[in-house]
Design a protein around this motif. Structure first.
Motif, PDB file in Angstrom:
ATOM      1  N   GLY A   1    -100.689  43.837  11.443  1.00 11.59           N
ATOM      2  CA  GLY A   1    -101.521  43.707  12.640  1.00 11.59           C
ATOM      3  C   GLY A   1    -100.702  43.415  13.886  1.00 11.59           C
ATOM      4  O   GLY A   1    -101.164  43.622  15.009  1.00 11.59           O
ATOM      5  N   LEU A   2     -99.480  42.950  13.713  1.00 12.47           N
ATOM      6  CA  LEU A   2     -98.634  42.596  14.862  1.00 12.47           C
ATOM      7  C   LEU A   2     -97.692  43.734  15.258  1.00 12.47           C
ATOM      8  O   LEU A   2     -96.834  43.550  16.128  1.00 12.47           O
ATOM      9  CB  LEU A   2     -97.827  41.334  14.536  1.00 12.47           C
ATOM     10  CG  LEU A   2     -98.650  40.051  14.546  1.00 12.47           C
ATOM     11  CD1 LEU A   2     -97.898  38.901  13.904  1.00 12.47           C
ATOM     12  CD2 LEU A   2     -99.012  39.679  16.000  1.00 12.47           C
ATOM     13  N   GLU A   3     -97.868  44.885  14.623  1.00 12.82           N
ATOM     14  CA  GLU A   3     -96.930  45.977  14.902  1.00 12.82           C
ATOM     15  C   GLU A   3     -96.910  46.393  16.368  1.00 12.82           C
ATOM     16  O   GLU A   3     -95.882  46.813  16.896  1.00 12.82           O
ATOM     17  CB  GLU A   3     -97.235  47.193  14.016  1.00 12.82           C
ATOM     18  CG  GLU A   3     -96.347  47.205  12.779  1.00 12.82           C
ATOM     19  CD  GLU A   3     -96.877  48.121  11.686  1.00 12.82           C
ATOM     20  OE1 GLU A   3     -97.765  48.945  11.973  1.00 12.82           O
ATOM     21  OE2 GLU A   3     -96.420  47.975  10.530  1.00 12.82           O
ATOM     22  N   GLY A   4     -98.057  46.237  17.044  1.00 15.23           N
ATOM     23  CA  GLY A   4     -98.116  46.641  18.452  1.00 15.23           C
ATOM     24  C   GLY A   4     -97.570  45.613  19.426  1.00 15.23           C
ATOM     25  O   GLY A   4     -97.382  45.918  20.606  1.00 15.23           O
ATOM     26  N   ALA A   5     -97.289  44.413  18.946  1.00  8.93           N
ATOM     27  CA  ALA A   5     -96.856  43.354  19.866  1.00  8.93           C
ATOM     28  C   ALA A   5     -95.439  43.606  20.369  1.00  8.93           C
ATOM     29  O   ALA A   5     -94.606  44.176  19.660  1.00  8.93           O
ATOM     30  CB  ALA A   5     -96.932  42.005  19.175  1.00  8.93           C
ATOM     31  N   THR A   6     -95.151  43.176  21.604  1.00 10.64           N
ATOM     32  CA  THR A   6     -93.793  43.302  22.119  1.00 10.64           C
ATOM     33  C   THR A   6     -93.075  41.968  21.978  1.00 10.64           C
ATOM     34  O   THR A   6     -93.716  40.913  21.962  1.00 10.64           O
ATOM     35  CB  THR A   6     -93.796  43.660  23.618  1.00 10.64           C
ATOM     36  OG1 THR A   6     -94.395  42.562  24.342  1.00 10.64           O
ATOM     37  CG2 THR A   6     -94.582  44.934  23.870  1.00 10.64           C
ATOM     38  N   PRO A   7     -91.743  41.990  21.885  1.00 12.25           N
ATOM     39  CA  PRO A   7     -90.978  40.742  21.831  1.00 12.25           C
ATOM     40  C   PRO A   7     -91.303  39.847  23.025  1.00 12.25           C
ATOM     41  O   PRO A   7     -91.387  38.629  22.892  1.00 12.25           O
ATOM     42  CB  PRO A   7     -89.525  41.220  21.888  1.00 12.25           C
ATOM     43  CG  PRO A   7     -89.551  42.598  21.343  1.00 12.25           C
ATOM     44  CD  PRO A   7     -90.870  43.184  21.743  1.00 12.25           C
ATOM     45  N   GLU A   8     -91.502  40.460  24.189  1.00 19.83           N
ATOM     46  CA  GLU A   8     -91.785  39.663  25.379  1.00 19.83           C
ATOM     47  C   GLU A   8     -93.113  38.922  25.207  1.00 19.83           C
ATOM     48  O   GLU A   8     -93.237  37.739  25.557  1.00 19.83           O
ATOM     49  CB  GLU A   8     -91.818  40.560  26.623  1.00 19.83           C
ATOM     50  CG  GLU A   8     -91.887  39.820  27.947  1.00 19.83           C
ATOM     51  CD  GLU A   8     -90.687  38.891  28.219  1.00 19.83           C
ATOM     52  OE1 GLU A   8     -89.606  39.110  27.634  1.00 19.83           O
ATOM     53  OE2 GLU A   8     -90.857  37.923  28.988  1.00 19.83           O
ATOM     54  N   ALA A   9     -94.098  39.600  24.644  1.00 15.50           N
ATOM     55  CA  ALA A   9     -95.408  38.955  24.443  1.00 15.50           C
ATOM     56  C   ALA A   9     -95.280  37.819  23.420  1.00 15.50           C
ATOM     57  O   ALA A   9     -95.935  36.771  23.533  1.00 15.50           O
ATOM     58  CB  ALA A   9     -96.433  39.977  23.975  1.00 15.50           C
ATOM     59  N   ALA A  10     -94.419  38.000  22.410  1.00 20.51           N
ATOM     60  CA  ALA A  10     -94.190  36.941  21.423  1.00 20.51           C
ATOM     61  C   ALA A  10     -93.493  35.762  22.085  1.00 20.51           C
ATOM     62  O   ALA A  10     -93.857  34.602  21.884  1.00 20.51           O
ATOM     63  CB  ALA A  10     -93.356  37.480  20.260  1.00 20.51           C
ATOM     64  N   TYR A  11     -92.497  36.091  22.896  1.00 19.23           N
ATOM     65  CA  TYR A  11     -91.754  35.043  23.622  1.00 19.23           C
ATOM     66  C   TYR A  11     -92.701  34.244  24.523  1.00 19.23           C
ATOM     67  O   TYR A  11     -92.653  33.010  24.555  1.00 19.23           O
ATOM     68  CB  TYR A  11     -90.649  35.721  24.447  1.00 19.23           C
ATOM     69  CG  TYR A  11     -89.880  34.789  25.359  1.00 19.23           C
ATOM     70  CD1 TYR A  11     -89.156  33.713  24.849  1.00 19.23           C
ATOM     71  CD2 TYR A  11     -89.868  35.007  26.748  1.00 19.23           C
ATOM     72  CE1 TYR A  11     -88.446  32.869  25.701  1.00 19.23           C
ATOM     73  CE2 TYR A  11     -89.155  34.170  27.603  1.00 19.23           C
ATOM     74  CZ  TYR A  11     -88.454  33.104  27.071  1.00 19.23           C
ATOM     75  OH  TYR A  11     -87.754  32.261  27.899  1.00 19.23           O
ATOM     76  N   GLU A  12     -93.575  34.936  25.205  1.00 19.46           N
ATOM     77  CA  GLU A  12     -94.514  34.245  26.095  1.00 19.46           C
ATOM     78  C   GLU A  12     -95.466  33.348  25.305  1.00 19.46           C
ATOM     79  O   GLU A  12     -95.715  32.197  25.676  1.00 19.46           O
ATOM     80  CB  GLU A  12     -95.297  35.257  26.935  1.00 19.46           C
ATOM     81  CG  GLU A  12     -94.420  35.949  27.989  1.00 19.46           C
ATOM     82  CD  GLU A  12     -95.159  36.982  28.836  1.00 19.46           C
ATOM     83  OE1 GLU A  12     -94.488  37.704  29.581  1.00 19.46           O
ATOM     84  OE2 GLU A  12     -96.418  37.060  28.746  1.00 19.46           O
ATOM     85  N   ALA A  13     -95.974  33.881  24.215  1.00 20.09           N
ATOM     86  CA  ALA A  13     -96.923  33.080  23.407  1.00 20.09           C
ATOM     87  C   ALA A  13     -96.233  31.833  22.847  1.00 20.09           C
ATOM     88  O   ALA A  13     -96.842  30.771  22.745  1.00 20.09           O
ATOM     89  CB  ALA A  13     -97.483  33.929  22.269  1.00 20.09           C
ATOM     90  N   ALA A  14     -94.968  31.984  22.496  1.00 18.17           N
ATOM     91  CA  ALA A  14     -94.246  30.854  21.901  1.00 18.17           C
ATOM     92  C   ALA A  14     -93.878  29.802  22.944  1.00 18.17           C
ATOM     93  O   ALA A  14     -93.439  28.714  22.605  1.00 18.17           O
ATOM     94  CB  ALA A  14     -92.977  31.361  21.198  1.00 18.17           C
ATOM     95  N   ASN A  15     -94.047  30.131  24.206  1.00 11.73           N
ATOM     96  CA  ASN A  15     -93.622  29.217  25.264  1.00 11.73           C
ATOM     97  C   ASN A  15     -94.726  28.892  26.261  1.00 11.73           C
ATOM     98  O   ASN A  15     -94.453  28.466  27.391  1.00 11.73           O
ATOM     99  CB  ASN A  15     -92.412  29.808  25.996  1.00 11.73           C
ATOM    100  CG  ASN A  15     -91.163  29.760  25.121  1.00 11.73           C
ATOM    101  OD1 ASN A  15     -90.612  28.693  24.869  1.00 11.73           O
ATOM    102  ND2 ASN A  15     -90.765  30.907  24.595  1.00 11.73           N
ATOM    103  N   GLN A  16     -95.926  29.083  25.826  1.00 14.38           N
ATOM    104  CA  GLN A  16     -97.052  28.790  26.692  1.00 14.38           C
ATOM    105  C   GLN A  16     -97.120  27.285  26.982  1.00 14.38           C
ATOM    106  O   GLN A  16     -97.017  26.465  26.070  1.00 14.38           O
ATOM    107  CB  GLN A  16     -98.328  29.226  25.959  1.00 14.38           C
ATOM    108  CG  GLN A  16     -99.555  29.196  26.825  1.00 14.38           C
ATOM    109  CD  GLN A  16    -100.827  29.231  25.993  1.00 14.38           C
ATOM    110  OE1 GLN A  16    -100.753  29.477  24.774  1.00 14.38           O
ATOM    111  NE2 GLN A  16    -101.958  29.004  26.615  1.00 14.38           N
TER     112      GLN A  16
END
Lengths: 509, 509
Positions: B330-345
């Protein structure tokens, strides 16, 4: 009166002090038990050096607490005090340990401990290489050290009897010997008759390959079925299954081999019997001998009772086979009778003790007993062991090992210096038959219960007559109270001849 | 000369005796560590009463060994002996423990231990019922007992400083206070700016439901990626993740919640940092302070370094997101940048410390620090805690708890009587930034390494500069040697303003 009361209060305080001391020793021992469970079940292998140091520290602390002068003084004072029965039993048990541990010099204990630590890898390599000579010097050394050890404890006694008492303190060696001789005399012809019989037992009922995860699910099924208390236990795997813990937390381990479903089930039921004993010990006696299990033979009687008298019975397979088939649809066509037969097959060519059926098992034990007794007595040289071993296998079991690896090198026990341990396996098995017969005398035939998966009555009887007493009674007292008899082979032999006479259709039985 | 040599040999023997004694204490402590791991991870709940007794026995034994006259005599003799640097450090560490433990009467220690044992369920119930008054008398009692405890150790010192030194023996309270004040001064406006910013971060990258088994597989992936040494460790789950063990066996625990994949990953990486420190301690110093980790702040610096500077970095997500997507398509469409942002909210309405991001986290700590300091100083009454707590949350974080359950009752620490513990979380985080900056000063920018999944250089630097020293240096010495600086907030604040200034596009930063 006042003086008496003052004396009794003083004794009360002394007893409390004594209880605190032995509770600490028990807690250190139980902590070591957790460390050993961890080591066998979950510890990464690289943890070994630190674990060895931790266990050695706990063992030294425990030894020092037990053998301290304070312990001796407290014992002496309490032995002349007015105590109740339970307290007297506690004092008796600690006195026995105290006397034994204080009589052996610490240097000798350490030398034995060091020698056995090195003996284990030596034995393992010797077995792998089928090279008895590589192990022989170590075995000689261990025989010598253990003789010396026995001499310190009682210079006037048969040293083998002293060693045997490390594992079975209250059963005298004459009784053990009588039981083992009787087993040999009766089982050799019975097994001969079975081997000569033209029986056509279903031996391949459980042939096939069985997935580990499904085997685990089935192991949980069987523990559910027997009434294992999951709130006070757990199931894991270990290369050599064991059970350990306390009445608050008694755990079972088992093993899964793809091609040996029956072996895994048997091992699970066996270890359940051990854990179930532990779980029946009284909570409020935790930390005293009254909250600890009696010794190896009684423990083994509990595992064998569930393994053999329940788990290898016909009604058990009538009840349990559908559960097995639920997990393994390949078994849907099997009949309970075929399962029963497979679970009770008597092997005519098995050389390995841990793979033995419930009849030949005892001859494996008798052989070890005879050999180790002669070794300790000095009547047999270490170098003669392989030949004597093989001769006895040929004589008692009709099969001769072709290698020492599947002969006298097969067991780990001697590498531990555990001479005198083997007999407790047979004594436990014999006792399980006595206990089962006594339970049926009181409760009536239990087949219906087993067929209904109803184990409360049987377990209630065991709780009442065995578990709840802890070490309150000596082993002979416990057996006498539970069965009305001395430890003897009769019940087992009756059970064995009746069961196998029918199964193999033996005329003479 | 001959006399000198004789003296030196005598000291050698004394040191050996001393080493044997402290190794035994260490082994008892490590055995207790195994028992606690077992309790948190595998023990059936009913095991609690026996486990409590086992742990209490080990703790008493350890206390008695440490505070025995023999220990004092050995210390005194060794303090005037010619020792090498390592030996001197060992003596320094044991002297400190000896002085502290011998200065507190055993009855007080037992009263504290009993009070905290009962405080835990009281606190738990009070939190469930959102009823601070139910916990208040217990908290008052604990404040009083801990003041008394501190007075025994040093009647002339600020009692809070004495308590703090239980967790952080070598960092003085002024330094800690300076760091925490600086964090408050700088982070309050930074967080304000973030909350005012009109940033549109991808916060729902990891929204969804994630199967436990797949989360576990991913946790193993991330540990593989970071280079966890499976031969000397293992991964399990625990309700409150922790890591424990020795350099031979340092284990990680984590937790899996269906709707919190990021939380589980963060927890796993954090605990990896702790275990990885333990695994870097020298094997041949096992059983001495040189083979033990420095205290809480340094330990926390290791977990935070991996959690934040590695695990919340942009290159980490560039590297690791495909692995996550392999487990969770389900996460195949996610970008590294979006992951980075979510991890640093950075959250603007979070009341709960353990759910905080890496900026607001420190304000949670500052609030606790200010309150517990005032409590111990007698400047604040227990009854005033809820209001003061809520006011501070409003002032520093712009959010006011509506219940005490999500306010001053949220943490377990005070129910343990652990006043002085909280600051070490922030100090560790600040130190992690200093260490990471020092490592990059020496090794160059590490982003490329992280993007390549190459952690040997970074870990080698940590091994060399932190892990291998054990307790050889005091904490300030260790920090100075590794970073060339004192403990201070600058590196962390630089890191924070630069990272979050960019992430939230803040003009002033």
């Amino acid at each position: 009166m006042a003086t008496d009361q003052a004396r009794s209060e003083h004794h009360g305080e002394t007893y409390e002090q004594f209880e605190g001391r032995i509770a600490r020793i028990a807690n250190v021992g139980n902590a070591a038990g957790v460390l050993r469970w961890d080591q066998e079940v979950v510890m990464p292998e690289s943890g070994t050096p630190a674990r060895a140091q931790q266990l050695s520290a706990l063992s030294s602390i425990s030894h020092e607490l037990l053998t301290a002068d304070e312990t001796g003084d407290l014992l002496e004072e309490l032995e002349s005090a007015a105590l109740d029965d339970g307290q007297r039993a506690v004092v008796r048990e600690i006195r026995r340990q105290y006397d034994r541990e204080t009589s052996v010099p610490r240097e000798l204990v350490e030398e034995i401990s060091e020698t056995t630590a090195n003996a284990h890898p030596t034995w393992k390599r010797a077995r792998e290489d089928d090279d008895f000579e590589a192990f022989a010097p170590t075995l000689e050394k261990l025989v010598e050290l253990k003789r010396e050890y026995a001499h310190h404890i009682d210079p006037d006694a048969d040293p083998y009897a002293v060693l045997f008492a490390d594992y079975e303190p209250y059963i005298d060696l004459e009784t053990a010997e009588r039981v083992l001789e009787r087993l040999r005399e009766e089982l050799v012809p019975l097994i001969d008759a079975i081997q000569d019989a033209d029986a056509d037992l279903a031996t391949d009922t459980f042939a096939g390959e069985f997935d580990d995860d499904d085997q685990e699910a089935l192991a949980r099924d069987v523990l559910d079925e027997l009434g294992y208390d999951w709130e006070r236990g757990r199931l894991d795997t270990a290369p050599h299954p064991f059970s350990s813990g306390t009445q608050f937390d008694a755990r079972v381990t088992t093993r899964f081999e793809e091609d040996d479903l029956l072996g895994s089930l048997t091992s699970t039921v066996h270890e359940f019997g051990h854990a179930n004993y532990t779980l029946g010990l009284p909570d409020d006696e935790y930390g005293t001998p009254l909250g600890e299990a009696r010794d190896l033979s009684v423990h083994e009687s509990q595992s064998r009772l569930w393994e053999n008298h329940v788990g290898r019975s016909r009604p058990f397979w009538e009840r349990f086979l559908p559960t097995v088939a639920d997990r393994f649809p390949g078994l849907e066509g099997a009949t309970p009778e075929a399962a029963y037969e497979a679970a009770n097959q008597v092997y005519d060519d098995n050389l390995i003790r841990v793979e033995a059926d419930e009849l030949t098992y005892h001859l494996h034990i008798v052989i070890r007993f005879e050999i180790e007794r002669a070794l300790i007595a000095g009547d047999l040289e270490v170098s003669e062991v392989p030949d004597v071993w093989n001769d006895k296998y040929e004589e008692y079991l009709g099969v001769r090992p072709e290698t020492d690896a599947e002969g006298c090198l097969q067991d780990i026990h001697w590498s531990h210096g555990s001479f005198g341990y083997f007999p407790t396996y047979s004594l436990g098995s014999v006792l399980s038959a006595q206990l089962y017969a006594a339970a049926e005398d009181e409760l009536g035939d239990l087949d219906e219960d087993i067929r209904a998966g109803e184990f409360d009555e049987l377990n209630g009887w065991l709780r009442e007559n065995v578990h709840r007493h802890g070490k309150r009674y000596t082993t002979p007292e416990l057996i006498e109270r539970a069965t009305g008899e001395e430890l003897a082979a009769d019940s087992f032999l009756e059970y064995a001849t009746s069961k196998y006479g029918e199964l193999y259709d033996l005329e003479a039985y």
